[in-house]
Design an enzyme around this catalytic site. Structure first.
Site, PDB file in Angstrom:
ATOM      1  N   THR A  42       0.818  -1.221   0.000  1.00  0.00           N
ATOM      2  CA  THR A  42       0.000   0.000   0.000  1.00  0.00           C
ATOM      3  C   THR A  42       0.848   1.265   0.000  1.00  0.00           C
ATOM      4  O   THR A  42       0.461   2.280  -0.582  1.00  0.00           O
ATOM      5  CB  THR A  42      -0.919  -0.019   1.244  1.00  0.00           C
ATOM      6  OG1 THR A  42      -1.779  -1.146   1.106  1.00  0.00           O
ATOM      7  CG2 THR A  42      -1.749   1.228   1.371  1.00  0.00           C
ATOM      8  N   ASP A 116       1.318  -6.561  -4.524  1.00  0.00           N
ATOM      9  CA  ASP A 116       0.506  -6.512  -3.312  1.00  0.00           C
ATOM     10  C   ASP A 116       1.087  -7.651  -2.482  1.00  0.00           C
ATOM     11  O   ASP A 116       1.256  -8.760  -3.003  1.00  0.00           O
ATOM     12  CB  ASP A 116      -0.963  -6.783  -3.667  1.00  0.00           C
ATOM     13  CG  ASP A 116      -1.861  -6.709  -2.444  1.00  0.00           C
ATOM     14  OD1 ASP A 116      -1.576  -7.435  -1.472  1.00  0.00           O
ATOM     15  OD2 ASP A 116      -2.821  -5.941  -2.460  1.00  0.00           O
ATOM     16  N   SER A 117       1.415  -7.412  -1.231  1.00  0.00           N
ATOM     17  CA  SER A 117       2.197  -8.421  -0.495  1.00  0.00           C
ATOM     18  C   SER A 117       1.452  -9.735  -0.307  1.00  0.00           C
ATOM     19  O   SER A 117       2.054 -10.744   0.048  1.00  0.00           O
ATOM     20  CB  SER A 117       2.645  -7.880   0.852  1.00  0.00           C
ATOM     21  OG  SER A 117       1.590  -7.887   1.773  1.00  0.00           O
ATOM     22  N   SER A 118       0.132  -9.737  -0.559  1.00  0.00           N
ATOM     23  CA  SER A 118      -0.574 -11.009  -0.433  1.00  0.00           C
ATOM     24  C   SER A 118      -0.107 -12.003  -1.502  1.00  0.00           C
ATOM     25  O   SER A 118      -0.406 -13.184  -1.435  1.00  0.00           O
ATOM     26  CB  SER A 118      -2.091 -10.793  -0.492  1.00  0.00           C
ATOM     27  OG  SER A 118      -2.404  -9.928  -1.531  1.00  0.00           O
ATOM     28  N   THR A 148       1.596  -4.720   4.085  1.00  0.00           N
ATOM     29  CA  THR A 148       1.450  -5.156   5.480  1.00  0.00           C
ATOM     30  C   THR A 148       0.854  -6.564   5.603  1.00  0.00           C
ATOM     31  O   THR A 148       1.058  -7.228   6.612  1.00  0.00           O
ATOM     32  CB  THR A 148       0.544  -4.179   6.260  1.00  0.00           C
ATOM     33  OG1 THR A 148      -0.707  -4.095   5.574  1.00  0.00           O
ATOM     34  CG2 THR A 148       1.177  -2.814   6.373  1.00  0.00           C
ATOM     35  N   ASP A 149       0.101  -7.000   4.560  1.00  0.00           N
ATOM     36  CA  ASP A 149      -0.629  -8.263   4.712  1.00  0.00           C
ATOM     37  C   ASP A 149       0.276  -9.436   5.056  1.00  0.00           C
ATOM     38  O   ASP A 149      -0.058 -10.260   5.907  1.00  0.00           O
ATOM     39  CB  ASP A 149      -1.432  -8.572   3.439  1.00  0.00           C
ATOM     40  CG  ASP A 149      -2.611  -7.626   3.279  1.00  0.00           C
ATOM     41  OD1 ASP A 149      -2.961  -6.955   4.274  1.00  0.00           O
ATOM     42  OD2 ASP A 149      -3.186  -7.553   2.172  1.00  0.00           O
TER      43      ASP A 149
HETATM   44  N1  ASN Z   1      -2.777  -5.380   0.535  1.00  0.00           N
HETATM   45  C1  ASN Z   1      -1.716  -4.518   0.969  1.00  0.00           C
HETATM   46  C2  ASN Z   1      -0.432  -5.324   0.904  1.00  0.00           C
HETATM   47  O1  ASN Z   1      -0.169  -6.105   1.767  1.00  0.00           O
HETATM   48  C3  ASN Z   1      -1.988  -4.040   2.377  1.00  0.00           C
HETATM   49  C4  ASN Z   1      -1.043  -2.989   2.881  1.00  0.00           C
HETATM   50  O2  ASN Z   1       0.078  -2.884   2.483  1.00  0.00           O
HETATM   51  N2  ASN Z   1      -1.478  -2.172   3.827  1.00  0.00           N
HETATM   52  O3  ASN Z   1       0.296  -5.185  -0.048  1.00  0.00           O
END
Ligand code: ASN
Length: 551
Positions: A42, A116-118, A148-149
Site C-alpha cells: 500500500t 501486493d504483499s498477499s 502489510t498483509d
Molecule cells: N494489501 C496490501 C499489501 O499487503 C496491504 C497494505 O500494504 N497495507 O500489499
C-alpha cells in the site's frame, strides 16, 4: 561492528566517506548510507479502477518533493548491485541533518513487478535476501518497503534465511498510501530510516507506528488501524518518539565468528498450516498429511496446546509423525505459549509433535520451511531445532526441560543455579553479586529442583542469608515442588533459629504440618496464634498459586 546509540556516543560506523558537507553550524555532518528495497504494498499504491494497485517511481513522486526526505542538495548517484549481478548507478537523496548531526543518504531499488504483499512467496523472499547480500558491503543498513498483509511472514522468513547479520534490516509499509494526505507511510518510512541510519541493530526488524519489533515476533493484528502490528510474546526492541529509545538489552547480536550469509531457498511447497476447531474430523487432518511431498505441518491448537481428546485424531497424527512429517504445535491464542499443562497437550508431545512454545504461526511456518530446505538436517535435527530459539523467535522456558533436557539453561535458571550453589556454600559475596546482576527479582523464582532461594536458605546454618532474603522481600508462603514452605523445611531440619526467624516474618504451618514439626522441634511452642508480627520491611506477599517446573 559498533553497537550503541548516539546517546552512548557510538553512532553507526560507516565504511564510507563519513562526512559530507557542513551542517547548519558549519561543522561537518556524518552521513549513513541506506538501501531501500521497494517490493510494493500500500505504501506505494495508487487508486486504479478496481482499487489500489502498486505504482513505480516512488522516489520521484513522493520523496523528492518532501523536505524531510530531501535536503535539496544536488542529487548524487550511488552504485547498487541489481538482480543480474550488474552494477548500476542509482540516484540517491539525503535527509536534512538529524539532532545527532547525521544525514541519511539513500537510494531505492524497485522490484519489478511490484506486488501486493498477499502475492509474495519464497521466490520473493529469496530475491530480497539476494539483494541484501549483493549490496551488503555497499550500504550501512537496509530498509525493505513491503505490504502489510504478509509483512510478518517476510520478516520472519528473512530472520531465518540470514545468518551472522551485523547490520540493521528494517521492514516497513503502511496502512494508507503515501499518495494520500493522511497517511502513516511518511512516519513509518522516516522512522525506519532514522533507526537504520543511526543505530546498529543487527536483527531483521519490523518497524510500524513508532515501534521497532523483532521481525519474527511480530504479527498483523489490525486490518484498519495505523497500529497494525503487535509483538504479543516479546517486548518491542525500541520506540521512536521525541527521542529514539532502543532497548539494547533485548537486541540479539551475532555471537559466532562467521561471515554474513544468506539461504536463498525455502521449502514452502512442503509445509502447511491447520487450525484445529471443535468438531474437526480425523479425515480432514489425514487429507492434509497425505498430501504428496508434505514434510512439515504447523498445527494451531487451542489454548496451551490442546486439541479434542479423540483417539482417532491422535492415531492420524501419530501416523504422520511416523512417516517423518515434522508437526509443530503452536497456540491459536494471540499471547502465550504451548506447554505440557494439560493431558491433551502432553499426549501430543508424546506422539512426537513438537512444542512450538510461544512462536507466532508466521515464525513457525517460515522456520520450518527454512530448516526443511537444509539438506544436511535430519528430521530429528529439525524437530529439535523447532523447539529451540535460533533467532530469538521463541522463549525457551519450562518446556526446555520437558523436551530438551540437554539444551543450555535459560539465563534465569542459570542465575538461580548459581544462587543455589552459593547458598549451599554460605557464600554471601557471590549471593549478592548474582542478585545484583539480575534485572529481575529472583528470590521468588523456582530453580530446577522446584525450590526458591528462601527454601534453600531455610535449611542453611548461616542465618544471615535467611535474614537477608527476608529483608529483601522473599515470600515465606511459596511452596516448593514437594508442596513445602521454607518454614516446614527449617522445622524438618530441626534448625530452631531459622524457624523462629521465619515465623517472625509471618510464616506459618498447616495444621497437619504442625504435628510433624512438633516431633522435630519439641521445645518450641507451635500454636498458630504465637506467630510473630512482621518485622521485615517492604514485605511483598506473593500468591501461592505458582506453577513449579518439573522434569
Ligand atoms: N494489501 C496490501 C499489501 O499487503 C496491504 C497494505 O500494504 N497495507 O500489499
Amino acid at each position: 561492528p559498533a553497537y550503541g546509540s548516539p546517546q552512548h556516543g557510538s553512532p553507526t560506523q560507516s565504511s564510507f566517506p563519513t562526512f559530507d558537507g557542513p551542517g547548519e553550524d558549519g561543522h561537518s555532518v556524518a552521513e549513513s548510507r541506506v538501501l531501500i528495497i521497494m517490493t510494493g504494498g500500500t505504501i506505494c499504491m495508487r487508486m486504479g479502477k478496481d482499487g489500489y494497485v502498486p505504482a513505480t517511481g516512488f522516489l520521484d513522486a513522493y520523496l523528492k518533493p518532501r523536505p524531510s526526505f530531501n535536503d535539496g542538495s544536488p542529487t548524487k548517484c550511488l552504485p547498487v548491485m541489481t538482480d543480474d549481478e550488474t552494477e548500476v548507478m542509482l540516484e540517491s537523496l539525503r535527509t536534512p541533518p538529524s539532532k545527532h548531526a547525521r544525514r541519511i543518504r539513500y537510494a531505492i531499488l524497485e522490484f519489478n513487478p511490484l506486488l501486493d504483499s498477499s502475492s509474495i512467496n519464497a521466490k520473493g523472499w529469496g530475491e530480497i535476501a539476494k539483494s541484501i547480500k549483493r549490496n551488503y558491503t555497499l550500504f550501512d543498513a537496509f530498509v525493505i518497503l513491503h505490504g502489510t498483509d504478509s509483512l510478518a511472514y517476510t520478516s520472519s522468513a528473512l530472520s531465518f534465511m540470514i545468518s551472522n547479520l551485523g547490520k540493521s534490516i528494517i521492514l516497513t509499509g503502511s496502512q494508507a498510501p503515501m499518495a494520500e494526505l493522511h497517511n502513516d507511510a511518511t512516519d513509518n518510512l522516516l522512522g525506519s530510516l532514522i533507526i537504520a541510519g543511526h543505530y546498529m541493530v543487527p536483527e531483521v526488524c519490523l518497524f510500524f507506528n513508532h515501534r521497532l519489533f523483532r521481525g519474527n515476533r511480530a504479527t498483523k493484528s489490525n486490518a484498519h488501524d495505523f497500529r497494525a502490528f503487535s509483538s504479543p510474546n516479546f517486548n518491542s526492541l525500541g520506540k521512536v518518539g521525541i527521542s529514539t529509545n532502543i532497548k539494547w538489552n533485548l537486541v540479539n547480536r551475532p555471537s559466532t565468528l562467521a561471515p554474513f550469509s544468506v539461504q536463498t531457498s525455502l521449502s514452502t511447497a512442503h509445509v502447511a498450516c491447520l487450525r484445529i476447531f471443535p468438531g474437526i474430523l480425523p479425515e480432514m487432518i489425514e487429507g492434509i498429511l497425505a498430501l504428496e511431498n508434505l514434510r512439515g505441518l504447523v498445527l494451531e491448537t487451542f489454548g496451551a496446546g490442546n486439541m479434542p481428546e479423540d483417539e482417532r485424531l491422535m492415531t492420524v497424527l501419530r501416523k504422520g509423525v511416523d512417516n517423518g512429517i515434522v508437526i509443530v504445535n503452536v497456540t491459536q491464542c494471540i499471547t502465550g505459549s504451548v506447554s505440557p499443562l494439560y493431558a491433551s497437550g502432553t499426549a501430543l508431545a508424546r506422539a512426537g509433535i513438537v512444542f512450538g512454545l510461544d512462536m507466532t504461526t508466521e515464525a513457525a511456518l517460515t522456520k520450518l520451511s527454512c530448516l526443511l530446505a537444509k539438506p544436511e538436517l535430519t528430521v530429528t535435527d529439525i524437530r529439535r531445532q523447532m523447539s529451540l530459539s535460533l533467532r530469538g523467535e521463541l522463549t525457551e522456558q519450562s518446556a526446555t526441560s520437558f523436551s530438551h533436557p540437554n539444551s543450555l539453561l535459560p539465563p534465569k535458571l542459570s542465575r538461580l543455579t548459581a544462587l543455589a550453589y552459593a547458598i549451599k556454600k554460605g557464600d554471601q559475596k557471590s549471593i549478592s553479586s548474582v542478585l545484583k546482576e539480575s534485572n529481575e527479582f529472583l528470590l521468588n523464582e523456582f530453580d530446577y529442583s522446584g525450590n526458591t532461594p528462601l527454601h534453600l536458605a531455610s535449611t542453611c546454618r548461616n542465618i544471615d542469608i535467611l535474614r537477608d532474603f527476608l529483608s529483601q522481600g522473599a515470600s515465606v508462603h511459596l511452596r516448593n515442588g514437594d508442596g513445602r514452605t521454607p518454614l516446614f523445611l527449617a522445622a524438618d531440619a530441626g534448625i530452631e533459629v531459622n524457624v523462629s526467624l521465619l515465623r517472625e516474618s509471618g510464616a506459618h504451618l498447616h495444621t497437619e504440618e504442625v504435628e510433624h514439626a512438633k516431633l522435630k522441634l519439641k521445645t518450641l511452642k507451635w500454636d498458630q496464634e504465637s506467630v510473630g508480627s512482621l518485622q521485615v520491611p517492604n514485605k511483598v506477599l506473593y500468591p501461592v498459586t505458582c506453577t513449579l517446573p518439573r522434569c
